[in-house]
Design an enzyme around this catalytic site. Sequence first.
Site, PDB file in Angstrom:
ATOM      1  CD  GLU A 125      -8.102  -6.544  -3.892  1.00  0.00           C
ATOM      2  OE1 GLU A 125      -9.946  -7.739  -3.811  1.00  0.00           O
ATOM      3  OE2 GLU A 125      -7.407  -6.544  -3.278  1.00  0.00           O
ATOM      4  N   PRO A 126      -8.568  -0.859  -4.879  1.00  0.00           N
ATOM      5  CG  PRO A 126      -9.560   1.205  -6.547  1.00  0.00           C
ATOM      6  CD  PRO A 126      -9.312  -0.721  -6.384  1.00  0.00           C
ATOM      7  N   GLY A 127      -7.935   1.399  -2.149  1.00  0.00           N
ATOM      8  CA  GLY A 127      -9.166   2.197  -1.133  1.00  0.00           C
ATOM      9  C   GLY A 127      -8.624   3.631  -1.635  1.00  0.00           C
ATOM     10  NE  ARG A 128      -2.776   3.909   0.740  1.00  0.00           N
ATOM     11  CZ  ARG A 128      -2.056   4.634   2.079  1.00  0.00           C
ATOM     12  NH1 ARG A 128      -1.716   4.916   3.448  1.00  0.00           N
ATOM     13  NH2 ARG A 128      -1.402   3.024   2.638  1.00  0.00           N
ATOM     14  CB  CYS A 176      -2.410  10.265  28.349  1.00  0.00           C
ATOM     15  SG  CYS A 176      -3.443  10.930  29.297  1.00  0.00           S
ATOM     16  N   GLY A 221      -3.180  -0.816  -3.579  1.00  0.00           N
ATOM     17  CA  GLY A 221      -1.262   0.098  -3.330  1.00  0.00           C
ATOM     18  C   GLY A 221      -1.002   1.075  -3.536  1.00  0.00           C
ATOM     19  CB  SER A 234      -0.676  -0.048   1.082  1.00  0.00           C
ATOM     20  OG  SER A 234      -2.087   0.815   0.898  1.00  0.00           O
ATOM     21  NE  ARG A 276      -1.590   6.026   6.634  1.00  0.00           N
ATOM     22  CZ  ARG A 276      -0.818   6.265   6.392  1.00  0.00           C
ATOM     23  NH1 ARG A 276      -1.125   7.291   6.362  1.00  0.00           N
ATOM     24  NH2 ARG A 276      -0.374   6.156   5.214  1.00  0.00           N
TER      25      ARG A 276
END
Length: 425
Positions: free
Chosen positions: A282-285, A353, A240, A203, A322
């Site tokens: 299969e793209p996501g980002r 914290c 990816g 990715s 992230r």
Amino acid sequence: MDAAFDVSLVPPGLRRLDFDALAAEHGTPLFVYDEDALRSKMREYVAAFGPDAVTYAGKAFLCTAMVQLVGEEGLHLDVATGGELHVALRAGFPAARIVFHGNNKGDAELLAALRAGVGRIVADSHDELDRLERLGADVGVVPRVLVRVTPGVEAHTHEFIETGTEASKFGFTVSGGVARDAVQRVAASAGLDLVGLHCHIGSQIYVLDSYARAVEVLVTLVRELADRGVTVGELNLGGGLGARYLAEDPVLDVAEYAQVLQGAVREVSAGAGIAEPRIMVEPGRSIVAPAALTLYRVGTIKQIPGIGTYVAVDGGMSDNPRPVLYGAGYEAYLPARLDAPRDLECTIVGKHCEQGDIVVQGARLPADVAVGDLLATPATGAYGYSMASNYNKVPRPAVVFVRGGVARTVIRRETLDDLLRLDQP
Ligand code: LLP
């Protein structure tokens, strides 16, 4: 003096919003998505790869409204757990267009998928193939299976999100003939239907050549299988494609990505003398990251003499883990002073914290940033809300979709009572 914020990081539909009104109505932190940006990126993908060739990877961001957009734009949907499957089915997504992933799917998850009639199950191990044969027979269906293959290529990305190397926990390795044997097993089984091969090399990939090398390995495997009488009709090349987080990051073109993949499959198939398998991706980002920003409110500003300045906002690692997980960088800006020079170098931190609770390291903001200002971080649409937590019992933010300047809530903000809803006193 530092240059002003690069507004091209913000999708057009979010550039001229009344953020004060938005914050007053929905509170902060707030995930704000540009619905047109989501739709237009999905359309770019469908235009480049063709209808029925694009699967949205739900792990990047999933909720009922997102599932509905994916359906309306004609994509397939990748789910990675029984939980994601449940959300997809409850949103009315057609099961036949769902691709079910996971390196350790349990019986209950597989049963739910088989009973619903999920179109493709990506098998990751021999244990899973055993389970699919047994459960398929119990339910009275023949599972449609893709075999996940690790081609042994590097993707030049963070090691936690690199999945195509031989040491990966995912899939069957090509080396040693492991993947070939698994595919032959599926092809020979009366209880399984071989749909094709799957590979996801990682990715946040900027080096497109990594895909071409994976294609070479896969098509060579398809050829080997053809020699043994097994036909592979479909190659799912995973997702990816990298997203632009920082002003200096490249903008990757979906059409160019498609050309690299399609060109490699065409060329290597011709060289191997086999029929070209059909491609799925299969793209996501790359669909959701650039379509959203997170809106925070500045609560405290602390100057440490000789060290630097902390600007603390009302969220942090609970809405965006992230930075702490992958050292990921983001930009930040003050929507009310979009064009102001950014003379102040500072660290934007959250309210958790932990010293590692950083929102933006090395941020630049206008020097007059003040307590009470709204602050936005663009490109937070992927793996932010989906990895959000209640750490320190911080309620998770609301999510809104904006279209034509109008925001609708697609996920409501958690209340303090939501934090207690699972407790059994
Ligand atoms: N297909 C498979 C099998 C995957 O495992 C993934 C992502 C995708 C598709 C979608 O990849 P994308 O187009 O979104 O890069 N939490 C990490 C990312 C984990 C990616 C997991 N798999 C992060 O925040 O960077």
